[in-house]
Design an enzyme around this catalytic site. Structure first.
Site, PDB file in Angstrom:
ATOM      1  N   ASP A  65      -1.232   1.460  -3.925  1.00 47.78           N
ATOM      2  CA  ASP A  65      -2.127   0.424  -4.469  1.00 47.78           C
ATOM      3  C   ASP A  65      -3.489   0.987  -4.836  1.00 47.78           C
ATOM      4  O   ASP A  65      -4.409   0.248  -5.164  1.00 47.78           O
ATOM      5  CB  ASP A  65      -2.251  -0.764  -3.516  1.00 47.78           C
ATOM      6  CG  ASP A  65      -3.025  -0.443  -2.251  1.00 47.78           C
ATOM      7  OD1 ASP A  65      -3.080   0.744  -1.864  1.00 47.78           O
ATOM      8  OD2 ASP A  65      -3.572  -1.376  -1.636  1.00 47.78           O
ATOM      9  N   ASP A  92      -5.992   2.483  -3.284  1.00 44.79           N
ATOM     10  CA  ASP A  92      -7.242   2.384  -2.525  1.00 44.79           C
ATOM     11  C   ASP A  92      -7.461   3.596  -1.623  1.00 44.79           C
ATOM     12  O   ASP A  92      -8.468   3.688  -0.928  1.00 44.79           O
ATOM     13  CB  ASP A  92      -7.311   1.080  -1.716  1.00 44.79           C
ATOM     14  CG  ASP A  92      -6.250   0.969  -0.632  1.00 44.79           C
ATOM     15  OD1 ASP A  92      -5.353   1.838  -0.574  1.00 44.79           O
ATOM     16  OD2 ASP A  92      -6.311   0.008   0.165  1.00 44.79           O
ATOM     17  N   SER A 143       0.814  -1.215   0.000  1.00 48.32           N
ATOM     18  CA  SER A 143       0.000   0.000   0.000  1.00 48.32           C
ATOM     19  C   SER A 143       0.850   1.269   0.000  1.00 48.32           C
ATOM     20  O   SER A 143       1.586   1.527  -0.937  1.00 48.32           O
ATOM     21  CB  SER A 143      -0.957  -0.039   1.197  1.00 48.32           C
ATOM     22  OG  SER A 143      -1.892   1.000   1.150  1.00 48.32           O
ATOM     23  N   ASP A 176      -2.683   6.417  -3.561  1.00 46.27           N
ATOM     24  CA  ASP A 176      -1.487   5.842  -2.958  1.00 46.27           C
ATOM     25  C   ASP A 176      -0.991   4.676  -3.810  1.00 46.27           C
ATOM     26  O   ASP A 176      -1.500   4.437  -4.908  1.00 46.27           O
ATOM     27  CB  ASP A 176      -1.741   5.434  -1.504  1.00 46.27           C
ATOM     28  CG  ASP A 176      -2.687   4.249  -1.380  1.00 46.27           C
ATOM     29  OD1 ASP A 176      -3.469   4.023  -2.318  1.00 46.27           O
ATOM     30  OD2 ASP A 176      -2.652   3.559  -0.342  1.00 46.27           O
TER      31      ASP A 176
END
Length: 447
Positions: free
Chosen positions: A246, A248, A105, A244
């Site tokens: 990833d 999400d 992430s 960000d």
């Protein structure tokens, strides 16, 4: 039963240190594969999707997981770099047994992690994760050559996901005439998000779209919005969108460079749905959601409840209540009427739709909401200190709460990863909040 490997968001750590090592990843793929095949219908072939962000270690972990799944007799579909919510969508759309994301992430590139999605595009249940951990205790094996899993590449994964994102934007609206800066954090959305906004009509200026395996989240994206703010001002753009690593999480910036966090965007999403006559029931925030947002949402005539910090807990409470909208200040925003998980691109589209339908800027949509100043002090703790048993400290906490009444809020919680006590006070006056927080923090005995 306590989990040994899975945390609140899968398994995560530094690459090269257990458990983010090839040997464990192969065992993990095999264990997950065995659990899936046990739950499968007779003669049903299990198939999983593996997606990843742009970290250089993704290749290593992907190959190890693939080997483990194949050894368990599970077919693997590889889709390369793609946002985490893209894996959730494709897993459900393609009727697969599970989805796997290789990502850490918003963390730096040295870290990586693994998380799973169910066939329905939800994060795996605690029971399923415990079943995988139990299987990890067994030695790794291998099915017969005839039953070995095969690997396929899904070449149009990004295109499928782009079309899905676009489908969540109202069909009678477009983004023509809008100049957007989109920061993809050199992460998983670098080849999806810019296309989504461009194909809906916006003029798109992209930054953070040159991943080299080591620059994910490095001075860019939702956790470092300074680059986006500067670019929006430089280009004279109408709006900036930051995702960000990833994709999400979402943060947004208006034409003046003002940053809007997840709390504020959560209110915009809720109010837009109320204005369109949608029955929401209520909205889920977290323990850290600003009190001004809670008050504003309640002012819409709907409920507001707080979950523990983390999008997993927001999602759990949403499902428990049967509500649709939730999120947290970090930018995890859940619109369960659009997707089964948090999606930064889709959340941005919902905000853009609200702006278009109301013919207002982000600032105008939020002009009645005045965010309370929030003071957060981190106090180092002695290893043996239990703040909940400290009568003097708790007496002061009670006094501060009584002084603030309904015009403020106090939150005390121990860090889950460091020997720190977090003291948060928010109220309409920054000075009052600081003095109140200090009056509590000063009573904590430090090492």
């Amino acid at each position: 039963m306590k989990k040994q490997y899975f945390g609140t968001d899968g398994i995560r750590g530094e690459v090269g240190k257990f458990p983010i090592v090839p040997e464990f990843m192969t065992r993990l793929g095999y264990a997950a594969g065995k659990v899936l095949t046990k739950d499968a219908k007779p003669h049903e072939r299990c198939k999983v999707l593996i997606g990843k962000d742009t970290r250089v270690s993704g290749y290593l972990l992907e190959a190890a997981l693939e080997a483990g799944f194949a050894a368990a007799g599970v077919d693997v579909m590889l889709c390369g770099p793609i946002p985490t919510p893209g894996v959730a969508y494709l897993t459900k759309a393609l009727r697969l047994s599970a989805g796997v994301v290789i990502s850490a992430s918003h963390n730096p590139y040295q870290d990586n992690g693994i998380k799973f999605f169910s066939a329905k595009g939800d994060k795996l249940s605690d029971d399923f994760e415990l079943a995988i951990e139990a299987e990890l205790e067994n030695p790794i094996g291998c099915v017969s050559s005839k039953e070995l899993g095969k690997a396929f590449r899904l070449d149009d994964a990004a295109g499928r996901y782009i079309e899905f994102c676009k489908s969540t934007f109202p069909g009678d609206l477009n983004l023509k005439g809008l100049k957007l800066v989109v920061d993809c954090a050199n992460g998983a959305a670098y080849h999806t998000a810019p296309h989504v906004f461009h194909e809906l009509g916006a003029e798109v200026i992209s930054i953070g779209v040159s991943p080299d395996g080591r620059n994910i989240n490095d001075g860019c994206g939702a956790t470092a919005p300074a680059a986006l703010i500067a670019k929006v001002k430089e280009e004279g753009a109408d709006l900036g969108i930051a995702l960000d690593g990833d994709a999400d999480r979402l943060q947004m910036v208006d034409s003046t460079g003002r940053l809007f966090n997840g709390d504020e965007l959560l209110y915009v999403l809720a109010k837009d749905r109320i204005d369109r006559g949608q029955q929401l029931g209520g909205v889920i925030g977290t323990l850290m959601t600003n009190l001004a947002i809670e008050n504003a949402i309640k002012g819409l005539g709907i409920g507001f409840e707080r979950a523990n910090v983390g999008d997993r807990y927001v999602l759990e409470l949403l499902k428990q209540k049967g509500w649709l909208i939730g999120g947290e200040g970090s930018g995890h925003l859940l619109c369960l009427d659009q997707h089964s998980t948090g999606d930064g691109t889709i959340a941005a589209l919902q905000v853009l739709a609200a702006m278009s339908q109301n013919k207002k800027s982000l600032s105008e949509l939020l002009n009645t909401v005045k965010i309370f100043p929030q003071v957060l002090l981190n106090v180092k703790l002695k290893p043996s200190y239990d703040w909940k048993s400290d009568e003097v400290l708790n007496k002061q906490i009670t006094k501060v709460e009584a002084d603030l009444k309904d015009a403020g809020r106090v939150l005390i919680r121990a860090s889950g990863t460091e020997p720190l006590l977090r003291v948060m006070v928010e109220t309409q006056s920054a000075d009052v909040a600081m003095n109140a927080a200090k009056s509590i923090a000063d009573l904590v005995p430090t090492p």
